[in-house]
Scaffold this active site. Structure first.
Site, PDB file in Angstrom:
ATOM      1  NE  ARG A 267      41.640  37.404  35.261  1.00 13.99           N
ATOM      2  CZ  ARG A 267      41.588  38.138  36.378  1.00 13.99           C
ATOM      3  NH1 ARG A 267      41.426  37.579  37.542  1.00 13.99           N
ATOM      4  NH2 ARG A 267      41.711  39.445  36.323  1.00 13.99           N
TER       5      ARG A 267
ATOM      6  CE  LYS B 198      40.449  29.870  39.132  1.00 19.59           C
ATOM      7  NZ  LYS B 198      41.029  31.169  38.858  1.00 19.59           N
TER       8      LYS B 198
ATOM      9  NE  ARG C 148      44.296  38.310  48.256  1.00 17.14           N
ATOM     10  CZ  ARG C 148      45.356  39.121  48.303  1.00 17.14           C
ATOM     11  NH1 ARG C 148      45.673  39.741  49.395  1.00 17.14           N
ATOM     12  NH2 ARG C 148      46.082  39.318  47.223  1.00 17.14           N
TER      13      ARG C 148
END
Ligand code: BTN
Length: 326
Positions: A121, A186, A323
């Site tokens: 992204r 992630k 965030r």
């Protein structure tokens, strides 16, 4: 046999992690020892390859290669009705780009062992080492304009978490708009790329990058984890990449086939159940500004709900990133 097929066969022979002599490899593949050696030069750029005088060549620890037949054999009959083609490549620039180049029908799936320029992204690269992770793209067509796709990338995140749960791997969390995390790091990313008429018939490529066994040495600009760590922490053996692919497609293909009828509204609860950081203070970075607020969740279109000083504000995806506060 094409050069790519020869290479695939060679890797399949070496996938057991044992030593194989150049002569035996050449004999099985019907090529000369020199031709074997030339192919192995290529392999060496992707993987650690050991050679030993008298014993031959070996890939230490072996390889878990994607196996098209194994994937097809494990797919549910319902998923097969949605699948139009399954292509497994040794390497490509990006599986999303490969499908976007055209000529594919809805339900075409592309997987690659390695991506040279994997896309993430917001223009970021997606680190895609050979035969370690999953790089998977699916092409689908939708009528009714781009609006129909609202929330689709969030629903894709849900299908990834559900596929992992089906495999006994629990605790994958979803971070808006479409990151899949495990213990805050992630695990998987999703990139949707659309072409066609934003007001009419459009084609979307859903790209999923799922870390399975990411080598420590890779340079990645965000905290990451992989399925091997997740499985180890939960005391189970990680699934093979082919098994993982089949289970993921079992969740993803029906989603794509039904999304234009049901929309994100039907996926919202499943998304919220797995959402990370609900009720917490977060920072939202748009192209022009940073907004801080309390994370309330998502609405029925998949837009982010944030409580800011002036009350509740809703934000849509695109060039926005969220965030979590540590
Ligand atoms: C993200 O930045 O979180 C999205 C990453 C998406 C990566 C996948 S890997 C398969 C597909 N092909 C690409 O080039 N990108 C997506």
């Amino acid at each position: 046999m094409t050069a790519d097929e020869t290479l695939q066969q060679l890797l399949r022979l070496l996938a057991d992690g044992d030593y194989h002599s150049g002569q035996a490899l050449g004999k099985t593949l019907g090529i000369s020892r020199t031709a074997v050696w030339k192919q192995l030069q290529k392999v060496q750029q992707w993987l650690p390859l050991e050679s030993h005088r008298g014993r031959g060549y070996c890939i230490p620890g072996g390889l878990d290669l994607l196996d098209q037949n194994a994937i097809l054999a494990r797919l549910q009959p319902k998923s097969k009705t949605h699948l139009s083609a399954l292509t497994v490549l040794m390497e490509t620039d990006s599986t999303n780009a490969w499908l976007l180049r055209g000529g594919h029908t809805a339900g075409a799936v592309c997987l690659a062992e390695r991506q040279l320029t994997g896309r993430g992204r917001r223009g970021r690269p997606w680190v895609s080492p050979f035969a370690q992770n999953l790089y998977l793209s699916v092409l689908w067509r939708f009528g009714g304009g781009a609006g129909v796709l609202e929330g689709l990338s969030l629903a894709v995140g849900v299908t990834i978490a559900q596929a992992l749960e089906e495999l006994g791997l629990t605790g994958a969390g979803l971070k808006w708009p479409n990151d899949v995390l495990w213990q805050g790091d992630k695990l998987a990313g999703i990139l949707l790329e659309m072409t066609g008429d934003p007001a009419g018939e459009c084609q979307v490529v859903v790209g999923v990058g799922l870390n399975v066994n990411m080598p420590e040495a890779e340079q990645i600009d965000q905290p990451w984890t992989d399925l091997t760590r997740m499985a180890r922490a939960q005391g189970i053996a990680p699934p093979s990449r082919s098994q993982l692919t089949a289970v993921l497609l079992d969740h993803l293909l029906p989603l794509l086939a039904e999304f234009d009828q049901r929309g994100f509204a039907d996926w919202r609860d499943a998304w919220l159940e797995r959402a990370v950081g609900l009720g917490q203070q977060v920072d939202l970075q748009t192209v022009t500004r940073q907004i801080s607020g309390r994370l309330l969740g998502v609405d029925t279109t998949g837009a982010l709900r944030l409580e800011v000083e002036q009350g509740e504000q809703v934000f849509h995806g695109g060039e926005v990133s969220l965030r979590m506060r540590p």
